[in-house]
Design a protein around this motif. Sequence first.
Motif, short mmCIF file in Angstrom:
data_model
loop_
_atom_site.label_atom_id
_atom_site.label_comp_id
_atom_site.label_asym_id
_atom_site.label_seq_id
_atom_site.Cartn_x
_atom_site.Cartn_y
_atom_site.Cartn_z
N GLU A 69 37.62 0.74 55.15
CA GLU A 69 38.36 1.59 56.09
C GLU A 69 37.83 1.50 57.52
O GLU A 69 38.30 2.23 58.39
N LEU A 70 36.82 0.67 57.76
CA LEU A 70 36.33 0.49 59.13
C LEU A 70 36.33 -1.01 59.44
O LEU A 70 35.30 -1.60 59.75
N GLY A 71 37.49 -1.60 59.34
CA GLY A 71 37.63 -3.04 59.46
C GLY A 71 37.52 -3.67 58.08
O GLY A 71 36.94 -3.08 57.17
N SER A 72 38.10 -4.84 57.94
CA SER A 72 38.11 -5.50 56.63
C SER A 72 36.69 -5.73 56.15
O SER A 72 35.77 -5.91 56.93
N PHE A 73 36.51 -5.68 54.84
CA PHE A 73 35.18 -5.83 54.23
C PHE A 73 35.43 -6.56 52.93
O PHE A 73 36.07 -6.04 52.02
N SER A 74 34.91 -7.79 52.86
CA SER A 74 35.34 -8.67 51.76
C SER A 74 34.87 -8.20 50.39
O SER A 74 35.49 -8.52 49.39
N VAL A 75 33.79 -7.42 50.33
CA VAL A 75 33.37 -6.92 49.02
C VAL A 75 33.90 -5.51 48.77
O VAL A 75 33.47 -4.84 47.85
N VAL B 164 30.03 6.67 57.75
CA VAL B 164 30.33 5.27 58.10
C VAL B 164 30.13 4.37 56.88
O VAL B 164 30.96 3.51 56.58
N ILE B 165 29.03 4.61 56.16
CA ILE B 165 28.74 3.76 54.99
C ILE B 165 29.85 3.89 53.95
O ILE B 165 30.35 2.88 53.43
N MET C 145 32.96 4.73 54.40
CA MET C 145 34.22 4.18 54.90
C MET C 145 34.18 2.66 55.01
O MET C 145 35.17 1.99 54.72
N VAL C 146 33.04 2.10 55.41
CA VAL C 146 33.01 0.63 55.54
C VAL C 146 33.07 -0.01 54.15
O VAL C 146 33.76 -1.02 53.95
N LEU D 218 35.95 9.62 61.69
CA LEU D 218 35.53 8.65 60.68
C LEU D 218 36.30 8.82 59.37
O LEU D 218 36.13 8.02 58.45
N GLY D 219 37.15 9.84 59.29
CA GLY D 219 38.05 9.94 58.13
C GLY D 219 37.73 11.01 57.11
O GLY D 219 38.32 11.01 56.02
N PRO E 237 42.69 7.47 55.54
CA PRO E 237 41.96 6.51 54.70
C PRO E 237 42.35 6.67 53.23
O PRO E 237 42.80 7.74 52.81
#
Lengths: 256, 256
Positions: B246-252, B238-239, B241-242, B102-103, B76
Amino acid sequence: MSGNRFFIAPDVFANTEIIFPREISRQIHSVLRLKAGDLVTVLDNEGHCRQVEIREVDARQVIGSAGEIFPAPGEPGVELTLCPALTQREKFEWILQKGTELGVRHFVPIITGRSLIQETGGWNEKIIRWQKIVREAAEQCGRGLVPEISTPLKLADYLNRDERPRGYILHEREQHAGLADSVMRHLSTGNRQIALLVGPEGGFTEDEAGQANSAGLVSVSLGARILRMETAAMAACVICMVVAGELGSFSVAVRS
Amino acid sequence: MSGNRFFIAPDVFANTEIIFPREISRQIHSVLRLKAGDLVTVLDNEGHCRQVEIREVDARQVIGSAGEIFPAPGEPGVELTLCPALTQREKFEWILQKGTELGVRHFVPIITGRSLIQETGGWNEKIIRWQKIVREAAEQCGRGLVPEISTPLKLADYLNRDERPRGYILHEREQHAGLADSVMRHLSTGNRQIALLVGPEGGFTEDEAGQANSAGLVSVSLGARILRMETAAMAACVICMVVAGELGSFSVAVRS
């Protein structure tokens, strides 16, 4: 409200004098070692709670006096249905426990082509065990309701259900759509019900993913690393809940 | 690149003829039952990988021919340091395994007032076991590096370290600041290093949280429900990384 919480049957809950059922009495007496005068919280699993002052403690029967009825706190504003593929016992029970803490409202165990467990009958005993796990987790983490657990269903039968929430299927072949973005759009429409399908070790087959897509489920990715099934299930629950503002404030959270 | 990945020592990695060490040879021969002609990936834990074609398989020694050297994928863009309080063995090992998937880049086990494990010495054997767990998890999930594990430290000693990333302490008394918002601001400054302190069952004491705050760690909440220690640790990873995408695209997601 007191940290020790117990779900009890609504008819017991309705009386001012609460006579705890045997299993909970034993827990209060022998495990928690509570005394007369200690406070606990009871919930009716219909959205209400009351504080109870313990009056008499006995391993077989604990009696207490209940105060006013309040709305039970602790339920997320999102109704999450988690559909994990059946897998080995410990892993599956762990998903039930963690999912409950993270706010899952309904569990629907699914049987897929690569599921480790393929039985289609004899679930009664297992479901009783699973219900105990989610009830205890709900009591411990402060949920207002005990999550529901369906009888395991074949994937095709789940997809054929008339009533099922819009949702997402975690699929490793998906390269673009992220779950967080999708859930953000989902919640912005005011729809508070979300389903998440999580495949077994080895994932869904292409055919299964195609069937799910045809049935309206959107394929999403959890990024570049290969997560174990239970890690993926939990990460997906965390993502839904944080986007909904249910795991600490989140400034871009969408409120209906 | 092939799904079977192995971290090997850089000196072995540097040769075109790869002679796998005994433990990995046994795994290739007896567990994975690979044959001559099969492909595996080797990583040097310094950021490189090569594809290897197996030539000779023996329980004691597997020999293969390595191709070109590539940059190892799977790391990541965020350097996450997870500092979980020491707790019972299974739970702690589980945190190491899931954190790796989770990285997490660095694990720093900490000893707090309410930690279940309070020993301050004799860690060598445990750390060897822990390193095996994170190495296997890193191989399985496709990391480019094996996370580092520090010797356990008392909380005060961690806080006194000269070099430590800016970070967050999960504290149930915190009612307002959410981890996701904080991490979003953190990453928007271009700082890619984050530390997360997770207390034991029972949490940090007020005094400990105060010390951490004085040392610059920000208290954050994970919402209204009480998460078990291991659930909180994973939810926090998870929070981070998202939010970092880093846990699938996230537009913001904030990219530096």
